[in-house]
Design an enzyme around this catalytic site. Structure first.
Site, PDB file in Angstrom:
ATOM      1  N   GLU A 152      10.328  15.026  15.841  1.00 29.84           N
ATOM      2  CA  GLU A 152      10.603  15.000  14.402  1.00 29.84           C
ATOM      3  C   GLU A 152       9.707  16.043  13.724  1.00 29.84           C
ATOM      4  O   GLU A 152       8.487  15.971  13.818  1.00 29.84           O
ATOM      5  CB  GLU A 152      10.297  13.598  13.850  1.00 29.84           C
ATOM      6  CG  GLU A 152      10.632  13.457  12.396  1.00 29.84           C
ATOM      7  CD  GLU A 152      10.435  12.028  11.892  1.00 29.84           C
ATOM      8  OE1 GLU A 152       9.353  11.461  12.106  1.00 29.84           O
ATOM      9  OE2 GLU A 152      11.374  11.492  11.281  1.00 29.84           O
ATOM     10  N   LYS A 176       0.835  -1.200   0.000  1.00 28.39           N
ATOM     11  CA  LYS A 176       0.000   0.000   0.000  1.00 28.39           C
ATOM     12  C   LYS A 176       0.870   1.249   0.000  1.00 28.39           C
ATOM     13  O   LYS A 176       1.589   1.515   0.956  1.00 28.39           O
ATOM     14  CB  LYS A 176      -0.915   0.055   1.220  1.00 28.39           C
ATOM     15  CG  LYS A 176      -1.933   1.190   1.097  1.00 28.39           C
ATOM     16  CD  LYS A 176      -2.629   1.510   2.402  1.00 28.39           C
ATOM     17  CE  LYS A 176      -1.855   2.461   3.269  1.00 28.39           C
ATOM     18  NZ  LYS A 176      -1.641   3.788   2.675  1.00 28.39           N
ATOM     19  N   GLU A 195      10.423   0.754  10.253  1.00 28.49           N
ATOM     20  CA  GLU A 195      11.390   1.826   9.996  1.00 28.49           C
ATOM     21  C   GLU A 195      10.658   3.126  10.279  1.00 28.49           C
ATOM     22  O   GLU A 195       9.782   3.516   9.513  1.00 28.49           O
ATOM     23  CB  GLU A 195      11.892   1.724   8.551  1.00 28.49           C
ATOM     24  CG  GLU A 195      13.242   2.373   8.372  1.00 28.49           C
ATOM     25  CD  GLU A 195      13.125   3.787   7.893  1.00 28.49           C
ATOM     26  OE1 GLU A 195      13.000   4.674   8.772  1.00 28.49           O
ATOM     27  OE2 GLU A 195      13.141   4.007   6.685  1.00 28.49           O
ATOM     28  N   CYS A 213      13.453  10.590   7.026  1.00 29.16           N
ATOM     29  CA  CYS A 213      13.487  10.044   8.376  1.00 29.16           C
ATOM     30  C   CYS A 213      14.876  10.167   8.993  1.00 29.16           C
ATOM     31  O   CYS A 213      15.015  10.326  10.191  1.00 29.16           O
ATOM     32  CB  CYS A 213      13.032   8.594   8.372  1.00 29.16           C
ATOM     33  SG  CYS A 213      13.802   7.620   7.092  1.00 29.16           S
TER      34      CYS A 213
HETATM   35  P1  NAI Z   1       1.831   7.671   8.897  1.00 29.87           P
HETATM   36  O1  NAI Z   1       2.701   6.785   9.716  1.00 29.87           O
HETATM   37  O2  NAI Z   1       0.420   7.883   9.331  1.00 29.87           O
HETATM   38  O3  NAI Z   1       1.781   7.108   7.395  1.00 29.87           O
HETATM   39  C1  NAI Z   1       2.696   6.198   6.832  1.00 29.87           C
HETATM   40  C2  NAI Z   1       1.950   5.098   6.115  1.00 29.87           C
HETATM   41  O4  NAI Z   1       1.205   4.343   7.077  1.00 29.87           O
HETATM   42  C3  NAI Z   1       0.929   5.568   5.088  1.00 29.87           C
HETATM   43  O5  NAI Z   1       0.907   4.674   4.011  1.00 29.87           O
HETATM   44  C4  NAI Z   1      -0.374   5.500   5.858  1.00 29.87           C
HETATM   45  O6  NAI Z   1      -1.507   5.345   5.030  1.00 29.87           O
HETATM   46  C5  NAI Z   1      -0.170   4.257   6.703  1.00 29.87           C
HETATM   47  N1  NAI Z   1      -0.960   4.189   7.913  1.00 29.87           N
HETATM   48  C6  NAI Z   1      -1.479   5.203   8.663  1.00 29.87           C
HETATM   49  N2  NAI Z   1      -2.156   4.718   9.728  1.00 29.87           N
HETATM   50  C7  NAI Z   1      -2.071   3.368   9.663  1.00 29.87           C
HETATM   51  C8  NAI Z   1      -2.548   2.304  10.482  1.00 29.87           C
HETATM   52  N3  NAI Z   1      -3.252   2.544  11.592  1.00 29.87           N
HETATM   53  N4  NAI Z   1      -2.251   1.039  10.138  1.00 29.87           N
HETATM   54  C9  NAI Z   1      -1.528   0.781   9.033  1.00 29.87           C
HETATM   55  N5  NAI Z   1      -1.060   1.739   8.217  1.00 29.87           N
HETATM   56  C10 NAI Z   1      -1.312   3.026   8.523  1.00 29.87           C
HETATM   57  O7  NAI Z   1       2.575   9.059   8.751  1.00 29.87           O
HETATM   58  P2  NAI Z   1       1.929  10.486   8.377  1.00 29.87           P
HETATM   59  O8  NAI Z   1       0.663  10.664   9.152  1.00 29.87           O
HETATM   60  O9  NAI Z   1       1.855  10.566   6.914  1.00 29.87           O
HETATM   61  O10 NAI Z   1       3.029  11.487   8.915  1.00 29.87           O
HETATM   62  C11 NAI Z   1       3.067  11.863  10.299  1.00 29.87           C
HETATM   63  C12 NAI Z   1       4.494  12.018  10.756  1.00 29.87           C
HETATM   64  O11 NAI Z   1       5.138  10.766  10.699  1.00 29.87           O
HETATM   65  C13 NAI Z   1       5.358  12.921   9.905  1.00 29.87           C
HETATM   66  O12 NAI Z   1       5.217  14.256  10.271  1.00 29.87           O
HETATM   67  C14 NAI Z   1       6.734  12.380  10.183  1.00 29.87           C
HETATM   68  O13 NAI Z   1       7.233  12.935  11.371  1.00 29.87           O
HETATM   69  C15 NAI Z   1       6.512  10.907  10.385  1.00 29.87           C
HETATM   70  N6  NAI Z   1       6.837  10.123   9.179  1.00 29.87           N
HETATM   71  C16 NAI Z   1       8.011   9.417   9.140  1.00 29.87           C
HETATM   72  C17 NAI Z   1       8.368   8.729   8.009  1.00 29.87           C
HETATM   73  C18 NAI Z   1       9.643   7.963   7.922  1.00 29.87           C
HETATM   74  O14 NAI Z   1      10.149   7.764   6.838  1.00 29.87           O
HETATM   75  N7  NAI Z   1      10.177   7.489   9.007  1.00 29.87           N
HETATM   76  C19 NAI Z   1       7.534   8.733   6.810  1.00 29.87           C
HETATM   77  C20 NAI Z   1       6.290   9.434   6.969  1.00 29.87           C
HETATM   78  C21 NAI Z   1       5.988  10.121   8.114  1.00 29.87           C
END
Ligand code: NAI
Ligand code: MG
Length: 491
Positions: free
Chosen positions: A400, A195, A269, A303
């Site tokens: 972050e 996804k 990650e 990240c």
């Molecule tokens: P998120 O963790 O909500 O989204 C990442 C992925 O997880 C997306 O594909 C999303 O649809 C999916 N997702 C969301 N809720 C889920 C659930 N309950 N179960 C399974 N999958 C789920 O991150 P978001 O809301 O886009 O960003 C929030 C913060 O997270 C950012 O401000 C940043 O600080 C951090 N982040 C860190 C990343 C990294 O590479 N370590 C990447 C994206 C965000």
């Protein structure tokens, strides 16, 4: 008349050094009006849809499927079927052929993918063209090479594929994270339900064309689009054997709780708050470039971004002066312009989060610097920002931000640098700038971070394992280590 005057007579020196616009053409990308899910090698009409936009202009690009539990169930069934009926039994050398094909097709179509990545995600075209695409292809090439050598990677351990891998990826490196997930999974003989993030689905959907071109057997890779609810349906599905997640620490922790006791394998990650540590003996101009690359690359949506700069007190002033001057030369704007250094913030939600944390930084007493900068009127933008006078307790030093915002702190001794650098719940990456090799090794041994860069930052290579300590997650992607989460050794 002096020599210089005469020279100026012949060739006038331009007064304005700004670049003329150099936009990359969008024509190479052909968007459909709506996209379904890619299940069992076919496009499946989605029950519900939402709009995906360009964050630079807010224009609507296409309608995307909002994956339901039934659709996830169909994707898992297709993956299970492909696993049981052919793919897992295929000799590694045959699996490798598909991976090599995918890698070569990505190279051939790299311009198309780069333009689409910048259009849908807001990152500068020079980054998607020179970083995301070459690295995505390199990942497929690299893991293609392992597919028939697993017994040599793990001698006497009888490696076997795990089964169906559920993979959930973020929006900051959409195609590259897809490559990090899919390449090792297929090399090890697994099948996949992936996804993409809700704001950046388009390159994953274009990738389905590549799968067809490569004649990958139907069901080996299935792509279901949607938001967190779709992700949760993948996590909870009993037919999934392994979850690989990249995203926020908050969601990562929730996934770990849900998987407790299910026996599903998990790699996470998650976020980071990396220290970029600059000693007074370093090559200062190179360090400034490394700091800029560390935090303003990809709008800071990284990240492993070097979001905490630790400057040794003896060089604090010249370093910050140089950094501010360098910031004035960064070009913020149209992601499709080849001269753009900093593109659009990926989404309205992310922009709001950045604004909130920057306001917190000001309220807590840090000093803000932003270079003069004209931002486009539409779309989501944030000026590259530096905070000085930052205390370790401030939110901007702890949380972050995931945006183009740097917090500058100071230190006197190497011991102090290590202590401050490790004073974070995260542990994904770190940078050390010094001319002294022994100090690099001394620091690298003490920094609690999965990757430590020396005199460089944000360097990636498929042969090198990447992953976190503490709240940055567990498991490694890349290198030989990256095979292990996709294998079992129990028989
Ligand atoms: P998120 O963790 O909500 O989204 C990442 C992925 O997880 C997306 O594909 C999303 O649809 C999916 N997702 C969301 N809720 C889920 C659930 N309950 N179960 C399974 N999958 C789920 O991150 P978001 O809301 O886009 O960003 C929030 C913060 O997270 C950012 O401000 C940043 O600080 C951090 N982040 C860190 C990343 C990294 O590479 N370590 C990447 C994206 C965000
Ligand atoms: Mg979220």
């Amino acid at each position: 008349m002096t020599d210089l005057d005469r020279k100026q007579d012949r060739a006038p020196v331009p007064k304005d050094w700004t670049y003329a616009p150099a936009p990359e053409s969008r024509d190479i990308v052909r968007l459909r009006e709506r996209y379904g899910h890619f299940i069992g090698g076919e496009w499946v009409e989605p029950a519900e849809t939402y709009e995906t936009i360009s964050p630079a202009t807010e224009e609507s690009l296409a309608l995307i499927g909002e994956g339901t539990e039934e659709e996830v169930d169909a994707a898992v069934a297709a993956a299970r079927d492909a696993f049981a009926n052919g793919w897992s039994a295929l000799p590694g050398s045959e699996r490798a052929k598909y991976l090599f094909r995918i890698a070569r097709i990505l190279q051939e179509r790299s311009r198309e993918f780069a333009v689409l990545e910048s259009l849908n995600g807001g990152k500068p075209i020079k980054e998607s063209r020179d970083v995301d695409l070459p690295l995505a292809a390199a990942h497929f090439f690299y893991y293609a090479g392992w597919a028939d050598k697993l017994e040599y990677a793990f001698p006497n351990r009888r490696p076997k594929p795990v089964g169906v891998a559920g993979q959930i990826i973020p929006w900051n490196f959409p195609l590259l994270m897809l490559a990090w997930k899919i390449a090792p999974a297929l090399a090890c003989g697994n099948t996949v339900v992936l996804k993409p993030a809700e704001t950046t689905p388009l390159t994953a959907l274009l990738f389905c064309d590549v799968l067809r071109q490569a004649e990958l057997p139907p069901g080996v890779v299935n792509i279901v689009t949607g938001d967190g609810r779709t992700g949760a349906a993948i996590v909870d599905h009993p037919g999934v054997d392994k979850i690989a997640f990249t995203g926020s620490t908050e969601v990562g922790k929730a996934i770990q709780r849900r998987l407790a006791g299910t026996g599903k394998k998990l790699t996470l990650e998650l976020g980071g708050k990396a220290a970029n540590i600059v000693f007074d003996d370093c090559a200062l101009d190179q360090a400034v470039e490394g700091i800029v690359n560390g935090i303003y690359f990809n709008q800071g949506h990284v990240c492993c971004a070097g979001s905490r700069l630790f400057a040794q007190e003896s060089i604090y002033e010249p370093l910050v002066d140089k950094l501010k001057r360098r910031l004035e030369t960064l070009r913020v704007g149209d992601p499709l312009d080849k001269n753009t250094d900093v593109g659009a913030i990926n989404s309205k939600m992310q922009l709001e989060r950045i604004v909130e944390l920057v306001e917190a930084g000001k309220d807590e007493g840090a000093e803000i610097y932003q270079p003069p900068c004209r931002l486009p009127e539409r779309g989501y933008w944030f000026v590259p920002t530096v905070f000085t006078n930052v205390a370790q307790s401030y939110r901007i030093a702890q949380e972050e931000i995931f945006g183009p915002v740097l917090s500058v702190l100071t230190f006197r001794t190497p011991e102090e640098a290590v202590e401050k650098a490790n004073n974070t719940p995260y542990g994904l990456s770190a940078g050390v700038w010094t001319e002294k090799g022994s100090r690099i090794l001394w620091m690298a041994q003490r920094l609690r971070a999965g990757v430590v860069w020396a005199n460089t930052f944000n360097r990636f290579d498929p042969t090198s394992p990447f992953g976190g300590y503490k709240e940055s997650g567990f498991g490694r992607e890349g290198g030989l280590h990256g095979l292990e989460p996709y294998l079992r050794f129990d028989e």
